[in-house]
Design a protein around this motif. Structure first.
Motif, PDB file in Angstrom:
ATOM      1  N   SER A 279      40.973  53.786  39.092  1.00  0.00           N
ATOM      2  CA  SER A 279      41.032  53.722  37.625  1.00  0.00           C
ATOM      3  C   SER A 279      39.818  53.037  37.016  1.00  0.00           C
ATOM      4  O   SER A 279      39.643  53.076  35.799  1.00  0.00           O
ATOM      5  CB  SER A 279      42.301  52.970  37.204  1.00  0.00           C
ATOM      6  OG  SER A 279      42.253  51.620  37.639  1.00  0.00           O
ATOM      7  N   TYR A 311      49.455  53.073  32.627  1.00  0.00           N
ATOM      8  CA  TYR A 311      49.626  53.472  31.231  1.00  0.00           C
ATOM      9  C   TYR A 311      48.381  53.139  30.415  1.00  0.00           C
ATOM     10  O   TYR A 311      48.454  52.661  29.283  1.00  0.00           O
ATOM     11  CB  TYR A 311      50.861  52.800  30.635  1.00  0.00           C
ATOM     12  CG  TYR A 311      52.139  53.248  31.319  1.00  0.00           C
ATOM     13  CD1 TYR A 311      52.766  54.425  30.937  1.00  0.00           C
ATOM     14  CD2 TYR A 311      52.688  52.508  32.355  1.00  0.00           C
ATOM     15  CE1 TYR A 311      53.914  54.858  31.571  1.00  0.00           C
ATOM     16  CE2 TYR A 311      53.838  52.936  33.005  1.00  0.00           C
ATOM     17  CZ  TYR A 311      54.451  54.108  32.611  1.00  0.00           C
ATOM     18  OH  TYR A 311      55.583  54.538  33.248  1.00  0.00           O
ATOM     19  N   SER A 312      47.220  53.412  30.997  1.00  0.00           N
ATOM     20  CA  SER A 312      45.956  53.193  30.290  1.00  0.00           C
ATOM     21  C   SER A 312      45.680  54.365  29.346  1.00  0.00           C
ATOM     22  O   SER A 312      46.292  55.437  29.450  1.00  0.00           O
ATOM     23  CB  SER A 312      44.812  53.052  31.289  1.00  0.00           C
ATOM     24  OG  SER A 312      44.716  54.225  32.087  1.00  0.00           O
ATOM     25  N   ARG A 313      44.757  54.162  28.435  1.00  0.00           N
ATOM     26  CA  ARG A 313      44.384  55.236  27.515  1.00  0.00           C
ATOM     27  C   ARG A 313      43.416  56.200  28.198  1.00  0.00           C
ATOM     28  O   ARG A 313      42.570  55.774  28.988  1.00  0.00           O
ATOM     29  CB  ARG A 313      43.746  54.640  26.262  1.00  0.00           C
ATOM     30  CG  ARG A 313      44.721  53.898  25.352  1.00  0.00           C
ATOM     31  CD  ARG A 313      43.994  53.242  24.200  1.00  0.00           C
ATOM     32  NE  ARG A 313      43.187  52.112  24.655  1.00  0.00           N
ATOM     33  CZ  ARG A 313      42.107  51.667  24.036  1.00  0.00           C
ATOM     34  NH1 ARG A 313      41.672  52.279  22.934  1.00  0.00           N
ATOM     35  NH2 ARG A 313      41.440  50.630  24.500  1.00  0.00           N
ATOM     36  N   PRO A 318      40.990  50.600  32.391  1.00  0.00           N
ATOM     37  CA  PRO A 318      41.911  49.481  32.106  1.00  0.00           C
ATOM     38  C   PRO A 318      41.227  48.124  32.251  1.00  0.00           C
ATOM     39  O   PRO A 318      40.432  47.908  33.173  1.00  0.00           O
ATOM     40  CB  PRO A 318      43.010  49.647  33.161  1.00  0.00           C
ATOM     41  CG  PRO A 318      42.876  51.049  33.665  1.00  0.00           C
ATOM     42  CD  PRO A 318      41.426  51.403  33.545  1.00  0.00           C
ATOM     43  N   ASP A 337      46.781  43.715  28.398  1.00  0.00           N
ATOM     44  CA  ASP A 337      46.026  44.918  28.764  1.00  0.00           C
ATOM     45  C   ASP A 337      45.525  45.636  27.519  1.00  0.00           C
ATOM     46  O   ASP A 337      45.891  45.295  26.395  1.00  0.00           O
ATOM     47  CB  ASP A 337      46.871  45.857  29.632  1.00  0.00           C
ATOM     48  CG  ASP A 337      48.052  46.459  28.886  1.00  0.00           C
ATOM     49  OD1 ASP A 337      47.842  47.050  27.812  1.00  0.00           O
ATOM     50  OD2 ASP A 337      49.196  46.355  29.374  1.00  0.00           O
ATOM     51  N   GLY A 339      45.827  49.027  27.163  1.00  0.00           N
ATOM     52  CA  GLY A 339      46.360  50.366  27.348  1.00  0.00           C
ATOM     53  C   GLY A 339      46.995  50.957  26.104  1.00  0.00           C
ATOM     54  O   GLY A 339      46.634  50.624  24.969  1.00  0.00           O
ATOM     55  N   LYS A 340      47.971  51.840  26.336  1.00  0.00           N
ATOM     56  CA  LYS A 340      48.601  52.580  25.238  1.00  0.00           C
ATOM     57  C   LYS A 340      49.440  51.691  24.334  1.00  0.00           C
ATOM     58  O   LYS A 340      49.685  52.025  23.174  1.00  0.00           O
ATOM     59  CB  LYS A 340      49.501  53.683  25.805  1.00  0.00           C
ATOM     60  CG  LYS A 340      48.754  54.793  26.511  1.00  0.00           C
ATOM     61  CD  LYS A 340      49.741  55.840  27.013  1.00  0.00           C
ATOM     62  CE  LYS A 340      49.033  57.012  27.658  1.00  0.00           C
ATOM     63  NZ  LYS A 340      49.996  58.030  28.132  1.00  0.00           N
ATOM     64  N   GLY A 393      46.986  47.863  23.072  1.00  0.00           N
ATOM     65  CA  GLY A 393      47.530  47.440  24.354  1.00  0.00           C
ATOM     66  C   GLY A 393      48.766  46.584  24.187  1.00  0.00           C
ATOM     67  O   GLY A 393      49.401  46.557  23.130  1.00  0.00           O
TER      68      GLY A 393
END
Length: 404
Positions: A279, A311-313, A318, A337, A339-340, A393
């Motif tokens: 990732s 669940y990263s964008r 990440p 984080d 992320g999303k 995040g």
């Protein structure tokens, strides 16, 4: 029994009585009918205009019930009852202004009041802890007969019994509410398990039937394909069952030990090395030494870091920060984080078992990761909170409880 005054609030909390919040404010509930009756009876017994049940914390005095005056809050430094209540012995003064311990008290010297007659009976539990006092007062000098003093002592003992009885009743009510909540969650959990296992089982049986039909027709060309699907589906089911069993055992056998946050995160990153590398993630950790079950805390951090990677964008590597500090209720860990994120409407329900968000691009999962983390925090006497990161995040805050 002498009680260290530095732990008074902790002991009072164990009795279920209110204690000061972080801002020093005390949320005092309205006096119960039993306490109000007892304080009114105390006023009748001693023949004085004012009686009160005072609870004394490390810093404050507040009144659980009063007769003849409105309840008030004052600092322990200003409290008359705090002067000698820890002795466990009654104090009776015909004129408090003549006693060197009280004559400069603001409730005696006119700054807040002009108390003259004063009587104070400590509220002592069976194990010797002094909760506070039953006190009586007047602006005029006065006396108590031996019978009146004995009556107040009997009422003080009754007040302690009522306070402890009400605490047990509150605990029972809380336990019943928690049992009802657990039963509801169990029913929902069983429904989700049934749903999540029924679909793959239906798929397995369907492909087995297709294989049987093809075998009867003498055509087994697609049998390897069917077996491959059955195998993959069966392995997913097995993984789900293993996740459910692991979730069910969380918190059952805690083994607290000294833990280094940096070392724990280092071990987790080593376990997730492939996912971190694929990732392009950046994971860093602060340092904190605390006490916790190292195995379960490692599971907690591994789940949270794995979620941050999973669940990263899209197109955004990440970035995960893990921090730790000491809070009022023990060690506090944070996993932040980029992320999303999780919508505010979903933050509470995603902590329930087998709840998955229906979002485009999300990877498959059992829906037990965050529920497992929340259960580990609860088993440690703490809690887990979800919130938004400053830009995008999620911030997961884990309070590990006073034992950490």
């Amino acid at each position: 029994m002498t009680v260290n005054e530095m732990v008074r609030d902790a002991v009072l909390a164990g009795t279920g009585l209110p204690i000061p919040g972080p801002d020093g404010h005390v949320e005092v509930p309205a006096a119960s009918e039993r306490l109000q009756n007892l304080v009114e009876l105390a006023r009748t017994v001693c023949g004085q205009p004012v009686t009160a049940i005072n609870i004394i914390t490390e810093d404050l005095q507040y009144q659980a019930a009063t007769a003849g005056l409105e309840p008030y809050l004052c600092t322990r430094e200003d409290s008359m009852c705090a002067v000698g209540f820890l002795s466990g012995e009654p104090t009776v003064l015909e004129d408090a202004s003549l006693d060197p311990r009280y004559r400069e008290n603001p409730y005696v010297d006119g700054r807040r009041g002009s108390v003259r007659f004063y009587a104070s009976i400590p509220l002592v539990t069976d194990d010797g802890f002094v909760l506070g006092t039953l006190c009586a007062g007047a602006r005029e000098t006065g006396r108590l007969s031996g019978e009146q003093l004995r009556g107040l002592e009997i009422l003080a003992a009754q007040i302690v019994d009522v306070l402890q009885l009400e605490h047990r009743a509150r605990r029972l009510a809380d336990a019943l509410a928690e049992a009802e909540r657990s039963n509801t969650l169990l029913a929902e959990f069983a429904g989700r398990i049934s749903h999540d296992l029924r679909n793959p089982l239906t798929s397995i049986l369907g492909f087995v039937e297709l294989g049987e039909m093809d075998a009867e027709a003498g055509d087994d060309a697609r049998l390897p394909e069917y077996l491959g699907i059955v195998g993959r589906t069966g392995r997913r089911m097995l993984a789900m069952v293993e996740d459910v069993l692991a979730f069910a055992t969380i918190g059952g056998d805690l083994q607290p030990a000294a833990v280094s946050l940096a070392d724990l995160v280092g071990d987790v990153i080593a376990d997730l090395a492939t996912a971190v590398e694929e990732s392009g993630a950046s994971v860093d950790s602060g340092e904190l030494l605390f006490t916790a079950d190292p195995v379960q805390t490692r599971v907690l951090l591994q789940n949270l870091i794995h979620n941050a990677l999973a669940y990263s964008r899209p197109g955004v590597p990440p970035v995960v920060h893990i921090t730790g500090h000491r809070g009022d209720d023990g060690a506090v860990l944070r996993v932040i984080d980029n992320g999303k994120g999780i919508a505010s409407a979903d933050r509470e329900r995603v902590l329930d078992p087998l709840v998955r968000l229906d979002r485009q691009g999300d990877p498959p999962g059992s829906g037990l990761g965050l529920a497992t983390c929340a259960r580990i925090a609860a088993a440690a006497g703490g809690r887990l909170d979800l919130g938004p990161a400053p830009e995008t995040g999620t911030i997961v805050t884990i309070h590990l409880g006073p034992g950490s």
